[in-house]
Design a protein around this motif. Structure first.
Motif, short mmCIF file in Angstrom:
data_model
loop_
_atom_site.label_atom_id
_atom_site.label_comp_id
_atom_site.label_asym_id
_atom_site.label_seq_id
_atom_site.Cartn_x
_atom_site.Cartn_y
_atom_site.Cartn_z
N ARG A 75 0.96 -0.38 -4.88
CA ARG A 75 2.35 -0.77 -4.68
C ARG A 75 2.58 -1.49 -3.36
O ARG A 75 3.57 -2.20 -3.21
N SER A 76 1.67 -1.29 -2.42
CA SER A 76 1.83 -1.94 -1.10
C SER A 76 0.45 -2.27 -0.55
O SER A 76 -0.59 -1.89 -1.12
N VAL A 77 0.46 -2.95 0.55
CA VAL A 77 -0.80 -3.36 1.19
C VAL A 77 -1.58 -2.14 1.63
O VAL A 77 -2.83 -2.14 1.61
N ILE A 78 -0.87 -1.07 1.96
CA ILE A 78 -1.56 0.14 2.40
C ILE A 78 -2.45 0.68 1.30
O ILE A 78 -3.54 1.21 1.55
N ASP A 79 -2.01 0.52 0.05
CA ASP A 79 -2.82 1.02 -1.07
C ASP A 79 -4.14 0.26 -1.19
O ASP A 79 -5.11 0.80 -1.73
N LEU A 80 -4.18 -0.98 -0.71
CA LEU A 80 -5.42 -1.77 -0.77
C LEU A 80 -6.47 -1.26 0.22
O LEU A 80 -7.66 -1.48 0.03
N TYR A 81 -6.05 -0.58 1.29
CA TYR A 81 -6.96 -0.13 2.34
C TYR A 81 -7.48 1.30 2.10
O TYR A 81 -8.02 1.91 3.01
#
Length: 610
Positions: free
Chosen positions: A580-586
């Motif tokens: 849902r956000s860029v944080i989920d990619l990390y």
């Protein structure tokens, strides 16, 4: 040791024969013209040593008693008289012709003894002489000496310019010290000539200390010239003997001796003959055996051949360089005229031979060199000026738009134009830059100077062929090109924009293939990579590539590349719905890739390991 013996090279007091021998030996190495001070010291030492030797001999033997009776002198001379050259050096006269026998009532005098400064007493049975012959002879000798002195002064004044400066100074300071030796030598010359002495006697005199002590004295040379000029009938043998005596010291090398050599009748052939006679290498050559002469001749012949070849090559090279230099000088005058006629603006010659610049922009250097003959179909030269104009236009374009322009295939020497231009663009937002670049290149291609003659025509028929300036424009991201446009094909703006839109996914595929991530995640040869539309996650834009199973067509892994090109995220298909956000990619495992040209890429991998 003490003076004068050490000056003569003697261990101590010696007799007259040893003194004469030492003096003659020293004269061979002490040249009056080259070392006047050394010669004066040597001559003074010789005179002093001679005087001491005579005093020592006199103290031991006492004065010699005159003989009781002397035979009458012969009416005709049978042989040349001997000469006491030591007495001549001391300033005493050599024996003259014997006097005629006096009248019976007058005493008979020994004139040989009178000339030496000694009187001969009359015979016992005769009365003492009424005349003081010693005084008369002394007065006559003084008059003759004074006449010679006056003659010498005249000759000095006449020939003063022939003195070297150091010799003139020496004459002014101590010229009178050498007068007795010069006088003795001149008197000997006169006696030899008056008594018709044979050449052997002359040569003996020329080898004696009397002559050797004054041989290089310019006063004696002047008097010798005067002596020769007044006796033109002097025999050639005697003149030859005098020439040989002077040539022993290479007098022909000194200009001061030229008048003397003219009076002696010396020719150049005589001088060369004397030089050959003294040549050590000629004498050595005569002593070589035939086989050694043959070897030397062959060696010198080979060396001469190589030298001739090298000289010929150097001469041809020098002629070529001279011709090139002359052609360059003509070119620097001709080129600006031709360039102005062809490009419609004035030009000036720059620092180097083939470097020029427009008069309006003297810092814009370019090259122009002659090539072929100028005609209606051929300019007569080749130049980099059109390429320099393209380079300046692209540099101005990149500078105005803040883009990075890299010049490839370029020597970067002053006056050279690059063959390729790499324009680095960001992965997003450069569509207008691509369109503007297409317009610029189109405008340049329409310029008259953009069409140039064929660079290397094979024959005259190709002189009429013209083609665009040779260069290629590449659109790149971090040096990785996604579009290229050669100048002879033109710039297709639509194609360039289409490839630019696909540049992000293409870069993502390139990273996956170069790093081996896709093979590790999906298995080598079991998948295909498919481009997808960019997605927005949070405030970031990401280029999307799917790893699809080749057999089933199922999406197994989704790869997301940040728009900056420096971060790659690997997410399994089943986890993608939870992002849902860029944080989920990390949330995966971070790692770093270092790739050629692109550099470092940060990878966050959520795909489970095998």
């Amino acid at each position: 040791m003490s003076w004068p013996w050490d000056e003569l090279g003697l261990p101590g007091p010696a007799g007259l024969p040893d003194i004469r021998s030492a003096y003659a030996q020293k004269l061979k190495t002490t040249h009056p013209e080259e070392d006047p001070e050394g010669f004066q010291r040597l001559h003074a030492a010789y005179q002093e040593a001679s005087r001491r030797a005579r005093r020592a001999r006199y103290a031991q033997t006492g004065p010699e008693d005159p003989p009781a009776d002397r035979p009458a002198p012969p009416e005709r001379r049978q042989e040349a008289p001997g000469w006491d050259y030591d007495e001549l050096l001391e300033g005493r006269e050599a024996p003259n012709r014997p006097p005629q026998k006096p009248e019976p009532q007058k005493p008979e005098w020994n004139y040989d003894e009178l000339l030496k400064g000694e009187d001969a007493p009359p015979r016992e049975e005769e009365a003492a002489p009424e005349w003081d012959f010693e005084r008369l002879f002394a007065e006559g000798e003084e008059e003759a000496q004074e006449a010679r002195r006056r003659r010498l002064e005249d000759l000095r004044h006449k020939n003063w310019a022939r003195y070297a400066p150091q010799a003139r100074q020496r004459r002014e300071l101590d010229g009178e010290d050498a007068w007795p030796a010069v006088l003795a030598a001149v008197r000997t010359l006169e006696l030899l000539e008056r008594r018709d002495a044979p050449p052997a006697q002359w040569r003996r005199f020329l080898d004696s200390p009397v002559f050797l002590s004054v041989r290089a004295d310019m006063d004696f040379v002047f008097l010798l010239e005067d002596f020769l000029s007044q006796r033109p009938d002097l025999s050639p043998e005697i003149r030859r003997a005098v020439f040989d005596a002077y040539e022993l010291q290479n007098a022909s090398r000194y200009p001061a001796y030229k008048p003397l050599y003219r009076l002696l009748g010396v020719k150049r052939a005589d001088t060369r003959r004397a030089a050959r006679a003294k040549s050590s290498w000629r004498n050595a050559w005569r002593g070589y055996p035939l086989w050694r002469k043959t070897v030397l001749v062959v060696c010198f012949t080979i060396l001469a051949l190589f030298f001739s070849i090298g000289l010929g090559v150097n001469l041809r090279s020098a002629q070529a360089e001279r011709a090139a230099r002359q052609a360059a000088e003509r070119w620097t005058e001709t080129a600006p005229q031709w360039l102005e006629k062809d490009f419609g603006e004035p030009f000036v010659h720059a620092a180097s031979q083939d470097m020029f610049a427009p008069a309006a922009d003297p810092d814009l250097y370019f090259r122009a060199s002659p090539y072929g003959e100028r005609s209606e179909d051929w300019p007569g030269y080749q130049t980099s000026y059109p390429g320099i104009l393209v380079k300046r236009a692209l540099e101005n374009f990149a500078g105005e738009r803040g883009l990075d322009l890299d010049l490839a295939a370029y020597s970067r020497e002053t006056g050279d134009a690059p063959g390729a231009y790499l324009l680095n663009l960001p992965l997003l937002g450069a569509e207008e830059d691509v369109s503007a670049l297409g317009e610029l290149l189109e405008e340049l291609s329409r310029q008259e100077w953009h069409q140039v003659p064929l660079n290397n025509p094979r024959d005259e028929s190709e002189y009429r062929v013209r083609e665009p300036v040779k260069y290629t424009v590449f659109l790149c991201h971090k040096g990785l090109a996604f579009y290229e446009a050669p100048s002879d094909e033109g710039f297709d703006t639509e194609e360039a924009r289409s490839l630019y839109a696909q540049a992000g996914p293409a870069l993502c595929r390139w990273i996956l293939e170069q790093s081996g991530l896709a093979d590790r995640h999906l298995g080598e040869g079991t998948y295909v990579l498919q481009d997808r539309e960019a997605v927005e996650i949070g405030e970031g834009t990401f280029f999307q590539v799917h790893g699809v199973d080749k057999d089933s067509g199922e999406i197994r892994v989704q790869y997301l590349l940040a728009s900056g090109g420096g971060a790659l995220f690997c997410v399994p298909r089943e986890k993608m719905d939870g992002v849902r956000s860029v944080i989920d990619l990390y949330r995966g495992t971070p790692r770093t890739l270092e790739l050629d040209k692109l550099g470092l890429v940060m990878v966050t991998d959520q795909v489970p390991g095998e």
